[in-house]
Design a protein around this motif. Sequence first.
Motif, PDB file in Angstrom:
ATOM      1  N   THR A 159     -13.746   1.716   0.639  1.00 20.83           N
ATOM      2  CA  THR A 159     -12.841   2.430   1.540  1.00 20.83           C
ATOM      3  C   THR A 159     -12.526   1.526   2.727  1.00 20.83           C
ATOM      4  O   THR A 159     -13.435   0.955   3.346  1.00 20.83           O
ATOM      5  N   TYR A 160     -11.230   1.405   3.001  1.00 20.50           N
ATOM      6  CA  TYR A 160     -10.793   0.629   4.163  1.00 20.50           C
ATOM      7  C   TYR A 160     -10.159   1.590   5.160  1.00 20.50           C
ATOM      8  O   TYR A 160      -9.539   2.582   4.769  1.00 20.50           O
ATOM      9  N   ARG A 161     -10.288   1.256   6.432  1.00 24.36           N
ATOM     10  CA  ARG A 161      -9.599   2.042   7.479  1.00 24.36           C
ATOM     11  C   ARG A 161      -8.607   1.120   8.144  1.00 24.36           C
ATOM     12  O   ARG A 161      -8.948   0.018   8.590  1.00 24.36           O
ATOM     13  N   LEU A 162      -7.349   1.577   8.177  1.00 23.51           N
ATOM     14  CA  LEU A 162      -6.281   0.767   8.779  1.00 23.51           C
ATOM     15  C   LEU A 162      -5.901   1.381  10.111  1.00 23.51           C
ATOM     16  O   LEU A 162      -5.607   2.577  10.185  1.00 23.51           O
TER      17      LEU A 162
ATOM     18  N   ILE B 113      -7.663   3.815   1.000  1.00 23.56           N
ATOM     19  CA  ILE B 113      -7.267   3.375   2.336  1.00 23.56           C
ATOM     20  C   ILE B 113      -7.030   4.602   3.190  1.00 23.56           C
ATOM     21  O   ILE B 113      -6.268   5.499   2.801  1.00 23.56           O
TER      22      ILE B 113
ATOM     23  N   ILE C 242      -7.443  -4.038   9.694  1.00 22.42           N
ATOM     24  CA  ILE C 242      -8.118  -3.266   8.638  1.00 22.42           C
ATOM     25  C   ILE C 242      -9.624  -3.497   8.706  1.00 22.42           C
ATOM     26  O   ILE C 242     -10.080  -4.585   9.057  1.00 22.42           O
TER      27      ILE C 242
ATOM     28  N   LYS D 101      -0.188   2.421   6.195  1.00 26.06           N
ATOM     29  CA  LYS D 101      -0.797   2.512   4.861  1.00 26.06           C
ATOM     30  C   LYS D 101       0.271   2.415   3.765  1.00 26.06           C
ATOM     31  O   LYS D 101       0.120   1.664   2.803  1.00 26.06           O
TER      32      LYS D 101
ATOM     33  N   ILE E 139      -4.206   6.177  -1.128  1.00 18.83           N
ATOM     34  CA  ILE E 139      -4.110   6.403   0.317  1.00 18.83           C
ATOM     35  C   ILE E 139      -4.436   7.863   0.526  1.00 18.83           C
ATOM     36  O   ILE E 139      -3.765   8.739  -0.039  1.00 18.83           O
TER      37      ILE E 139
END
Length: 572
Positions: free
Chosen positions: A551-554, A378, A559, A386, A538
């Motif tokens: 892969t996530y982007r917050l 993340i 998200i 995060k 993270i």
Amino acid sequence: MIGILRIFYGAEGTRPGLVLTCLLLAGIFEGIGLASLLPLLSLAINDGAGATSPIIGYVDTALGWVGLEPGLGVLLLLVVGGIVLKCLLTMAAMFYVGYAVAEVATGLRAQLITRLLNVRWGYFTHQPVGRIANAISVDATRSGHAYLMAANFQVNIIQTVVYSLIAALVSWQLALAALALGGTIALSLHVLVRVSKKAGRRQTERTSELVIYLSDALSNIKPLKAMAKAGKFANLFDRKIGQLRRALRRQIVSQYALKNLEEMLVAMAVGVGFFVAISNWNVPVSQLLVMGALLFQTVSSVGKMQRQFQKAVLLESPYWSMRKLIDEAEVAREPNPGSTVPTLEQGCRFQDVSFAHVGDKVLDRVTLDIPARGLTVITGSSGSGKTTLTDLLLGLYQPLEGRILVDGIALSEIDLQAWRDIIGYVPQDLILFHDTILANVTLGDPRIGEEEAKQALQAAGALDFVEAQPEGLQSIVGEKGAKLSGGQRQRIALARALAGKPKLLILDEVTSALDPRTERDICRNIDALSRDMTVLAITHREAWTEIAERTYRLDGGSIELVKDGRDFKRPA
Ligand SMILES: Nc1ncnc2c1ncn2[C@@H]1O[C@H](COP(=O)(O)OP(=O)(O)OP(=O)(O)O)[C@@H](O)[C@H]1O
């Protein structure tokens, strides 16, 4: 007064009934001894007091019931025996009180520690550590003394009652005069008790503030020294130390003022009483002596009771402050209503999860999947939520809306202890204990031996530098790990998380202090481990996003999936 009596009768781990019985019996024997004093003196001096004092008649009658003559030997035996038994019983009661003092001080500590270990995470985020440290070290000890003072106060109450009763048997006018005199003196000096109580409360509050401040300052001593702020920062302590000094002064002054003023007033009053009795009334010498002694004892015992009360109120506040902390911790107990034991075979899912600490939402209807046996990363800007997301996954906070699922089961239905038992966690602000490297890795878990610790250190890329230390695994890491570099601390913390062979590994910026080469070594190890373990990391670092399956982007509470495992090729 009620607060003091509640300490004596309500403190856990003590037996007030037993102490009170001993003290009451001691009081009765003291009463018998005192009651026999007048007939004894009268017999010795032969001044005919028997004709004027009713107490001699009562003693004769009582002795008659048990078939004894009120001769010198019997009366002497009663006087001496009464005092001896009173002393023995009071001693027994106070021995027990001594044990109880230790029990109160350690019992309160144990209760506080047990409750603190079970409170919700949110409680700690607004709780200064210094307050707890002060309660465990200073307040607990003072609370034990508060119990001792409360017990002594109880002794004085019984003594005053005994003296008053005996005085009443000699002459009810004498008893009334003594109580009125004692009461008047006590009332006129009560202001000094109030001063002490306030001084005690101030000391408790100021000491706690000082310890809170000091523990924060010591945690930040490096920047304070580095920017030459230590001296300036010390000025901030001055006000608090000044207040503490004033409270201590008031305590001592009021204590000694009460003792000496009271003695002075008692001596003056008894002196006047003697003068009136000798010059105006024809009182027999033995009766005069006993009456004088009783008057003095009764009035003094009221004074002693007040002085003891003063000492008790001085120490009352730490006891109640400690109890308040224990009750607060009990109210903040972390609920654990779930009972399902998790296995984590398929993965975790955040389903439309929203959360806010206060005010605006940090997470707004967030949905993400963390597949089992894989690495999910993340990323996101600072403050985007995060860490909050991992805190929710750890069950430290509960979602406002939506659900967190583990293998399709809501986290709220899962036994939190069992869930956390299969998690390895490395926080962003990691802190090592002032202990050996081994202890920092095992955290006292008997399931983790030296061999497991070494394997974990190897996987965390730490074994080489640990073995290079003069005492290897037994090397002490210093205060919060100060003897190690930032990167070494991170690797020990990673080894600590790996040592329990967790099923879920949560890493919060775990390689931020490492050079690219060491980071890549660790990534390679984690990549290999993630074939059998679910890893949530993270991080912003490329080394991680490169090997991540997802892969996530917050950002801004939402998200976005920026890399999916389908496009991903695991390096050979
Ligand atoms: N205990 C708390 N009480 C109130 N607000 C909090 C608390 N913890 C975090 N916040 C707020 O929640 C938001 C998200 O914080 P969080 O620590 O999750 O961000 P992050 O993405 O991990 O940040 P960073 O990358 O800087 O570590 C921030 O605005 C922060 O101020």
